[in-house]
Design a protein around this motif. Structure first.
Motif, PDB file in Angstrom:
ATOM      1  N   SER A 159       0.832  -1.215   0.000  1.00 22.98           N
ATOM      2  CA  SER A 159       0.000   0.000   0.000  1.00 22.98           C
ATOM      3  C   SER A 159       0.868   1.267   0.000  1.00 22.98           C
ATOM      4  CB  SER A 159      -0.986   0.001   1.171  1.00 22.98           C
ATOM      5  OG  SER A 159      -0.260  -0.013   2.366  1.00 22.98           O
ATOM      6  N   PHE A 160       2.008   1.264   0.721  1.00 25.01           N
ATOM      7  CA  PHE A 160       2.793   2.505   0.661  1.00 25.01           C
ATOM      8  C   PHE A 160       3.801   2.538  -0.480  1.00 25.01           C
ATOM      9  CE2 PHE A 160       6.348   0.840   3.180  1.00 25.01           C
ATOM     10  CZ  PHE A 160       5.774   0.056   4.171  1.00 25.01           C
ATOM     11  N   PHE A 161       4.080   1.379  -1.092  1.00 27.37           N
ATOM     12  CA  PHE A 161       4.919   1.370  -2.306  1.00 27.37           C
ATOM     13  C   PHE A 161       4.181   0.671  -3.453  1.00 27.37           C
ATOM     14  CE2 PHE A 161       8.890   1.379   0.583  1.00 27.37           C
ATOM     15  CZ  PHE A 161       9.082   2.744   0.428  1.00 27.37           C
ATOM     16  N   PRO A 162       3.031   1.216  -3.916  1.00 30.70           N
ATOM     17  CA  PRO A 162       2.303   0.527  -5.007  1.00 30.70           C
ATOM     18  C   PRO A 162       3.147   0.458  -6.277  1.00 30.70           C
ATOM     19  CG  PRO A 162       1.348   2.707  -4.569  1.00 30.70           C
ATOM     20  CD  PRO A 162       2.350   2.440  -3.484  1.00 30.70           C
ATOM     21  N   ASP A 163       3.975   1.506  -6.532  1.00 31.86           N
ATOM     22  CA  ASP A 163       4.975   1.449  -7.603  1.00 31.86           C
ATOM     23  C   ASP A 163       6.323   1.678  -6.927  1.00 31.86           C
ATOM     24  OD1 ASP A 163       6.772   1.732  -9.611  1.00 31.86           O
ATOM     25  OD2 ASP A 163       5.803   3.449 -10.578  1.00 31.86           O
ATOM     26  N   PRO A 164       7.038   0.589  -6.617  1.00 32.29           N
ATOM     27  CA  PRO A 164       8.266   0.762  -5.835  1.00 32.29           C
ATOM     28  C   PRO A 164       9.362   1.526  -6.564  1.00 32.29           C
ATOM     29  CG  PRO A 164       7.905  -1.569  -6.382  1.00 32.29           C
ATOM     30  CD  PRO A 164       6.701  -0.819  -6.851  1.00 32.29           C
ATOM     31  N   TYR A 165       9.233   1.745  -7.896  1.00 27.59           N
ATOM     32  CA  TYR A 165      10.202   2.582  -8.611  1.00 27.59           C
ATOM     33  C   TYR A 165       9.909   4.074  -8.413  1.00 27.59           C
ATOM     34  CZ  TYR A 165      12.174  -1.482 -10.922  1.00 27.59           C
ATOM     35  OH  TYR A 165      12.794  -2.669 -11.167  1.00 27.59           O
ATOM     36  N   ASN A 166       8.740   4.351  -7.872  1.00 26.39           N
ATOM     37  CA  ASN A 166       8.346   5.726  -7.595  1.00 26.39           C
ATOM     38  C   ASN A 166       7.963   5.782  -6.119  1.00 26.39           C
ATOM     39  OD1 ASN A 166       7.302   8.293  -7.586  1.00 26.39           O
ATOM     40  ND2 ASN A 166       5.525   7.815  -8.861  1.00 26.39           N
ATOM     41  N   PRO A 167       8.977   5.747  -5.226  1.00 32.54           N
ATOM     42  CA  PRO A 167       8.706   5.473  -3.815  1.00 32.54           C
ATOM     43  C   PRO A 167       7.920   6.557  -3.093  1.00 32.54           C
ATOM     44  CG  PRO A 167      11.019   6.065  -4.130  1.00 32.54           C
ATOM     45  CD  PRO A 167      10.423   5.931  -5.496  1.00 32.54           C
ATOM     46  N   LEU A 168       7.776   7.736  -3.724  1.00 33.41           N
ATOM     47  CA  LEU A 168       6.998   8.787  -3.059  1.00 33.41           C
ATOM     48  C   LEU A 168       5.633   8.979  -3.710  1.00 33.41           C
ATOM     49  CD1 LEU A 168       9.855  11.323  -2.260  1.00 33.41           C
ATOM     50  CD2 LEU A 168       8.627   9.829  -0.673  1.00 33.41           C
ATOM     51  N   GLN A 169       5.216   8.010  -4.496  1.00 32.86           N
ATOM     52  CA  GLN A 169       3.885   8.118  -5.124  1.00 32.86           C
ATOM     53  C   GLN A 169       2.796   8.280  -4.057  1.00 32.86           C
ATOM     54  OE1 GLN A 169       2.977   5.239  -8.249  1.00 32.86           O
ATOM     55  NE2 GLN A 169       0.888   5.056  -7.467  1.00 32.86           N
ATOM     56  N   GLU A 170       2.895   7.507  -2.980  1.00 25.95           N
ATOM     57  CA  GLU A 170       1.943   7.634  -1.859  1.00 25.95           C
ATOM     58  C   GLU A 170       2.658   8.360  -0.713  1.00 25.95           C
ATOM     59  OE1 GLU A 170      -1.192   6.971  -1.774  1.00 25.95           O
ATOM     60  OE2 GLU A 170      -1.272   6.083  -3.774  1.00 25.95           O
ATOM     61  N   LYS A 171       3.002   9.611  -0.956  1.00 23.51           N
ATOM     62  CA  LYS A 171       3.872  10.341  -0.023  1.00 23.51           C
ATOM     63  C   LYS A 171       3.296  10.395   1.400  1.00 23.51           C
ATOM     64  CE  LYS A 171       6.989  14.122   0.232  1.00 23.51           C
ATOM     65  NZ  LYS A 171       7.625  15.263  -0.212  1.00 23.51           N
ATOM     66  N   THR A 172       1.975  10.567   1.495  1.00 25.02           N
ATOM     67  CA  THR A 172       1.384  10.682   2.841  1.00 25.02           C
ATOM     68  C   THR A 172       1.552   9.373   3.597  1.00 25.02           C
ATOM     69  OG1 THR A 172      -0.217  12.124   1.806  1.00 25.02           O
ATOM     70  CG2 THR A 172      -0.718  11.415   4.041  1.00 25.02           C
ATOM     71  N   LEU A 173       1.267   8.263   2.912  1.00 21.32           N
ATOM     72  CA  LEU A 173       1.415   6.963   3.583  1.00 21.32           C
ATOM     73  C   LEU A 173       2.877   6.703   3.930  1.00 21.32           C
ATOM     74  CD1 LEU A 173      -0.937   4.551   1.554  1.00 21.32           C
ATOM     75  CD2 LEU A 173      -1.295   5.554   3.814  1.00 21.32           C
ATOM     76  N   VAL A 174       3.773   7.026   2.999  1.00 21.45           N
ATOM     77  CA  VAL A 174       5.201   6.790   3.246  1.00 21.45           C
ATOM     78  C   VAL A 174       5.679   7.606   4.440  1.00 21.45           C
ATOM     79  CG1 VAL A 174       7.536   7.139   2.303  1.00 21.45           C
ATOM     80  CG2 VAL A 174       5.761   6.131   0.869  1.00 21.45           C
ATOM     81  N   SER A 175       5.231   8.865   4.514  1.00 23.80           N
ATOM     82  CA  SER A 175       5.738   9.702   5.614  1.00 23.80           C
ATOM     83  C   SER A 175       5.273   9.170   6.969  1.00 23.80           C
ATOM     84  CB  SER A 175       5.348  11.165   5.418  1.00 23.80           C
ATOM     85  OG  SER A 175       3.959  11.259   5.384  1.00 23.80           O
ATOM     86  N   GLN A 176       4.207   8.366   6.986  1.00 26.31           N
ATOM     87  CA  GLN A 176       3.760   7.798   8.270  1.00 26.31           C
ATOM     88  C   GLN A 176       4.704   6.696   8.773  1.00 26.31           C
ATOM     89  OE1 GLN A 176      -0.293   6.573   7.497  1.00 26.31           O
ATOM     90  NE2 GLN A 176      -0.942   8.686   7.154  1.00 26.31           N
ATOM     91  N   VAL A 177       5.445   6.074   7.860  1.00 25.16           N
ATOM     92  CA  VAL A 177       6.330   4.978   8.286  1.00 25.16           C
ATOM     93  C   VAL A 177       7.815   5.283   8.107  1.00 25.16           C
ATOM     94  CG1 VAL A 177       4.763   2.997   8.055  1.00 25.16           C
ATOM     95  CG2 VAL A 177       5.913   3.886   6.026  1.00 25.16           C
ATOM     96  N   ASP A 178       8.138   6.398   7.433  1.00 30.67           N
ATOM     97  CA  ASP A 178       9.533   6.646   7.072  1.00 30.67           C
ATOM     98  C   ASP A 178      10.422   6.993   8.267  1.00 30.67           C
ATOM     99  OD1 ASP A 178      11.577   6.736   5.167  1.00 30.67           O
ATOM    100  OD2 ASP A 178      11.411   8.910   4.966  1.00 30.67           O
ATOM    101  N   SER A 179       9.807   7.393   9.367  1.00 26.67           N
ATOM    102  CA  SER A 179      10.654   7.717  10.530  1.00 26.67           C
ATOM    103  C   SER A 179      11.031   6.454  11.318  1.00 26.67           C
ATOM    104  CB  SER A 179       9.939   8.709  11.449  1.00 26.67           C
ATOM    105  OG  SER A 179       8.739   8.120  11.878  1.00 26.67           O
ATOM    106  N   LEU A 180      10.422   5.314  10.946  1.00 30.61           N
ATOM    107  CA  LEU A 180      10.714   4.077  11.693  1.00 30.61           C
ATOM    108  C   LEU A 180      12.061   3.498  11.295  1.00 30.61           C
ATOM    109  CD1 LEU A 180       7.401   1.981  11.389  1.00 30.61           C
ATOM    110  CD2 LEU A 180       8.168   3.352  13.337  1.00 30.61           C
TER     111      LEU A 180
END
Ligand SMILES: Cc1cc2nc3c(=O)[nH]c(=O)nc-3n(C[C@H](O)[C@H](O)[C@H](O)COP(=O)(O)OP(=O)(O)OC[C@H]3O[C@@H](n4cnc5c(N)ncnc54)[C@H](O)[C@@H]3O)c2cc1C
Length: 487
Positions: free
Chosen positions: A168-189
């Motif tokens: 869900s947070f990397f639906p296109d893993p070549y474009n890792p910020l496509q779901e920027k909001t979802l990514v920012s929720q887990v990127d600090s982990l």
């Protein structure tokens, strides 16, 4: 025991494909002669200004070699400057027990489109190593044997839990910020934070925390959860694909691929030429080397690891995102690769260590007339790889039957022109630094796997970054550009 300590060789233009191949694959042997003549002799004199190049590529790993070849394909004349006495950077095909061995990057996979295309282009096949019959895994009573099926089903299920939700947070893993909001929720982990969230038993955790700690360069608290989750997503979101992505190598060695790329770059190559200063003068860029040579061109591709940016003086200084990244580091701090020639082993094995064990992995690679060749990765606690007794003692803890005949090791964290191993982003780096870190700084562009959108930390990512930088540099040099094939 870094190759940076070996006697160097000098390089100059007009190297043939065969010569470049030798430089890539057999540097130690060539360098050991100490005398270099003919095409290896440099023609540059100190402090003599050099011009007439369209672009200067600093660093000849996969990113630099890709950029150089693509610049030539766009009609530009690049000059290639490399600090070491060999090409390849964090890939280095050496010879040990009469076999080619990779001292750095090794595995390639069909899930990686760019390296797959390069191998096809140059007609270079892949090969596999021995198929392990048993896995040695951590248990509360020490390392113990398991079947490969048990390893893959139990560890595979744990990895699937670790990376649950990554689709869900990397639906296109070549474009890792496509779901920027979802990514920012887990990127600090950190990976440690994520392991703690899972609440695994100590026994279960020990089956995967050697991976999270080893891939982070020593501790699960160093690496970002999103960084490893992106690798998982790129491989195909399942454990079969994850294991498969770590099974094939380039049959003739990584260095042979770079050599083929450089032959197509048809460029002047100067080895043993560390760059110390890069000055953007507005309409051109001046590059100064450690020996005081000066070169100018309309643009420069900086194809050195992010961890090395802080060792080069940039005028004007680096943008804050680049300055922060190089201070934090992206290449993992502890990364030692060993090749162990052993006798006494009756079957092929794979060893997985837990976090804090001396080896992240030990893998049977091939048979020799006296036994087996094993590949091993050590991160932390650091085994002193210059001390045979320390290496022998560490090996005994996981493979007591193996008797060490001889070994070779490379410490990438200690190597002056790497200052780290493969890239694994730290918590927060993805959201804070991409894509700004991929942008040119005036007439200076950046190319390294460490800043790739896709397979950052792999050869695939270096090629991606090299294509991007060549497009940017051609544009800065004022050429109409033919866009390179990349995602
Ligand atoms: C132990 C290990 C195992 C790995 N395993 C794999 C794997 O299995 N599969 C995979 O795909 N990847 C793997 N990798 C990662 C892969 O090797 C790297 O991502 C990739 O090679 C990086 O390429 P690069 O061009 O970005 O940088 P580099 O290869 O580091 O190239 C940068 C070049 O710049 C030069 N340089 C540095 N400073 C200067 C200076 N001041 N002036 C001039 N030149 C300079 C360096 O000498 C070097 O040649 C591994 C890496 C390591 C260390």
């Amino acid at each position: 025991m870094s190759e940076d300590n070996q006697p160097g060789i000098r390089g100059a233009g007009g190297l043939s494909r065969r010569r470049l191949f030798q430089l890539g694959g057999l540097t130690a042997a060539v360098a050991a002669t100490g005398t270099v003549t003919g095409p290896f002799a440099t023609t540059a004199r100190a402090a003599e200004p050099r011009a007439g190049y369209d672009a200067i590529v600093v660093g000849l790993g996969f990113a630099g070699a890709t950029a150089a070849r693509e610049l030539r394909a766009k009609g530009l004349n690049p000059l290639l400057l490399e600090a070491r006495g060999r090409i390849g950077g964090r890939t280095w095909t050496d010879t040990f027990v009469s076999q080619p061995v990779e001292m750095g990057g090794q595995f390639v996979d069909e899930s990686q489109p760019l390296i797959t295309a390069e191998l096809k282009r140059y007609g270079i096949p892949t090969a596999t190593g021995l198929v392990p019959a048993k896995a040695i895994m951590p248990t509360p009573n020490g390392p113990a044997p398991f079947s490969i099926a048990e390893l893959q089903s139990r560890q595979g299920a744990l990895l699937e839990r670790l990376f649950e939700g990554s689709r869900s947070f990397f639906p296109d893993p070549y474009n890792p910020l496509q779901e920027k909001t979802l990514v920012s929720q887990v990127d600090s982990l950190s990976l440690r934070d994520r392991l703690n969230q899972l609440g695994l038993s100590a026994a279960d955790e020990s089956w995967i925390n050697g991976i999270t700690a080893g891939q982070s360069g020593g501790s699960s608290s160093y690496g970002a959860y999103t960084a490893l989750a992106q690798w998982w997503s790129l491989a195909g979101w399942n454990s079969d694909a994850w294991y498969r992505a770590q099974s094939k190598r380039v049959a003739t060695g990584m260095s042979s691929v770079i050599a083929a790329m450089l032959a197509d770059a048809k460029a002047e190559v100067r080895l043993n030429t560390p760059v110390t200063t890069i000055t953007d003068r507005g309409d051109s860029v001046e590059v100064v080397t450690a020996s005081g040579q000066k070169f100018t061109a309309r643009t420069v591709v900086v194809a050195v690891p992010v961890n090395l940016w802080k060792t080069i003086r940039f005028n004007p200084g680096l943008p804050s995102v680049h300055a922060t990244a190089t201070q934090q580091g992206v290449g993992v701090p502890n990364s030692r690769k060993l090749w162990l020639h052993v006798s006494g082993m009756t079957e092929a094995k794979v060893v997985n260590g837990a976090e804090g064990d001396p080896f992240m992995t030990v893998l049977s690679h091939s048979e020799t007339s006296r036994g087996q060749l094993l590949m091993a990765l050590n991160s932390k606690p650091a085994v002193d790889v210059t001390n045979r007794a320390a290496v022998e003692a560490a090996l005994k803890t996981v493979l007591p039957e193996a008797r060490l005949i001889e070994y070779r090791a490379q410490d990438w964290g200690a190597a002056s022109y790497s200052l780290g191993g493969w890239a694994l982003r730290r918590p927060g780096q993805l959201s804070a630094q991409l894509p700004a870190i991929q942008q040119p700084h005036g007439r200076i562009t950046f190319a390294t796997s460490d800043i790739a959108s896709g397979w950052a930390g792999f050869v695939e990512g270096a090629i991606e970054a090299g294509f991007r930088a060549a497009d940017q540099a051609a544009s800065l040099a004022g050429r109409s550009i033919r866009l390179s094939p990349r995602r």
